[in-house]
Design a protein around this motif. Structure first.
Motif, PDB file in Angstrom:
ATOM      1  N   MET A   1       0.853  -1.178   0.000  1.00 42.82           N
ATOM      2  CA  MET A   1       0.000   0.000   0.000  1.00 42.82           C
ATOM      3  C   MET A   1       0.894   1.235   0.000  1.00 42.82           C
ATOM      4  N   THR A   2       0.750   2.052  -1.005  1.00 41.02           N
ATOM      5  CA  THR A   2       1.516   3.296  -1.040  1.00 41.02           C
ATOM      6  C   THR A   2       0.724   4.390  -0.341  1.00 41.02           C
ATOM      7  N   GLY A   3       1.379   5.481  -0.113  1.00 44.46           N
ATOM      8  CA  GLY A   3       0.730   6.595   0.562  1.00 44.46           C
ATOM      9  C   GLY A   3       1.655   7.174   1.601  1.00 44.46           C
ATOM     10  N   PRO A   4       1.093   7.978   2.487  1.00 44.71           N
ATOM     11  CA  PRO A   4       1.917   8.651   3.497  1.00 44.71           C
ATOM     12  C   PRO A   4       2.658   7.684   4.424  1.00 44.71           C
ATOM     13  N   ALA A   5       3.841   8.122   4.857  1.00 37.67           N
ATOM     14  CA  ALA A   5       4.639   7.343   5.805  1.00 37.67           C
ATOM     15  C   ALA A   5       3.996   7.373   7.184  1.00 37.67           C
ATOM     16  N   VAL A   6       3.388   8.516   7.530  1.00 37.85           N
ATOM     17  CA  VAL A   6       2.709   8.706   8.809  1.00 37.85           C
ATOM     18  C   VAL A   6       1.518   9.619   8.561  1.00 37.85           C
ATOM     19  N   ILE A   7       0.378   9.278   9.147  1.00 38.29           N
ATOM     20  CA  ILE A   7      -0.823  10.117   9.081  1.00 38.29           C
ATOM     21  C   ILE A   7      -1.219  10.457  10.510  1.00 38.29           C
ATOM     22  N   LEU A   8      -1.401  11.754  10.779  1.00 43.37           N
ATOM     23  CA  LEU A   8      -1.765  12.204  12.117  1.00 43.37           C
ATOM     24  C   LEU A   8      -3.230  12.631  12.146  1.00 43.37           C
TER      25      LEU A   8
END
Length: 185
Positions: A1-8
């Protein structure tokens, strides 16, 4: 799954932007904030969008901004406090490296203040914040892989706790940090 390394995710004033920039610096990646994306695309502050077009319009802009950011951004991503209200957004966040940044009401009042342009806190801010958290906390916890308190911590300490919880923090020897989980860090 690609996308952000960290989501806050987390409530307004918890420090998602400040901690997010610290996390991005530690990871050597870019930081993005969906609220800033909305302000840039609409050419006016969120408080004015609420007043001029109403909350439902803002929530639709927010849903679109989150979807675009998750698809396009590979760094650290901060979502607006109410982004988790949308079921399709929660589905999009499933299985991703999401950290719920939390704080108590006393800390929220200190950080958000009573004069900040926060449309959802216009009347009786303490009571309204408690109501918002009662509604949103289960949703934040649903999407989060880890929960990190920001109370009494510097942005750098929050960044370290979040990275530790996601097992992304590297020690000087290059080994991953202490394993994390959905425990309160």
């Amino acid at each position: 799954m690609t996308g952000p390394a960290v989501i806050l995710v987390g409530p307004m004033g918890v420090g998602k932007t400040t901690a997010g920039m610290a996390i991005a610096a530690r990871l050597g990646t870019a930081f993005r904030d969906t609220d800033a994306d909305i302000v840039a695309s609409q050419g006016k502050p969120i408080s004015e969008i609420f007043i001029d077009e109403g909350e439902p319009h803002f929530r639709e802009l927010e849903r679109q901004a989150v979807r675009a950011a998750v698809q396009e951004h590979s760094g650290v991503l901060a979502l607006g406090g109410g982004a988790v209200l949308d079921a399709s957004t929660r589905e999009l966040l499933a299985g991703r490296p999401v950290v719920f940044l939390e704080m108590g009401v006393a800390e929220a009042v200190k950080r958000v203040g009573l004069d900040a342009p926060r449309p959802l806190l216009a009347v009786n801010p303490r009571q309204r914040w408690r109501e918002l958290m009662a509604e949103r906390r289960p949703l934040y916890e649903e999407v989060a892989r880890a929960v990190v308190s920001t109370e009494g911590r510097t942005p750098e300490e929050v960044a370290d706790a979040a990275l530790n919880a996601l097992e992304l923090l590297k020690t000087p020897g290059g080994d991953p940090g202490t394993p994390g989980g959905k425990d309160h860090a």
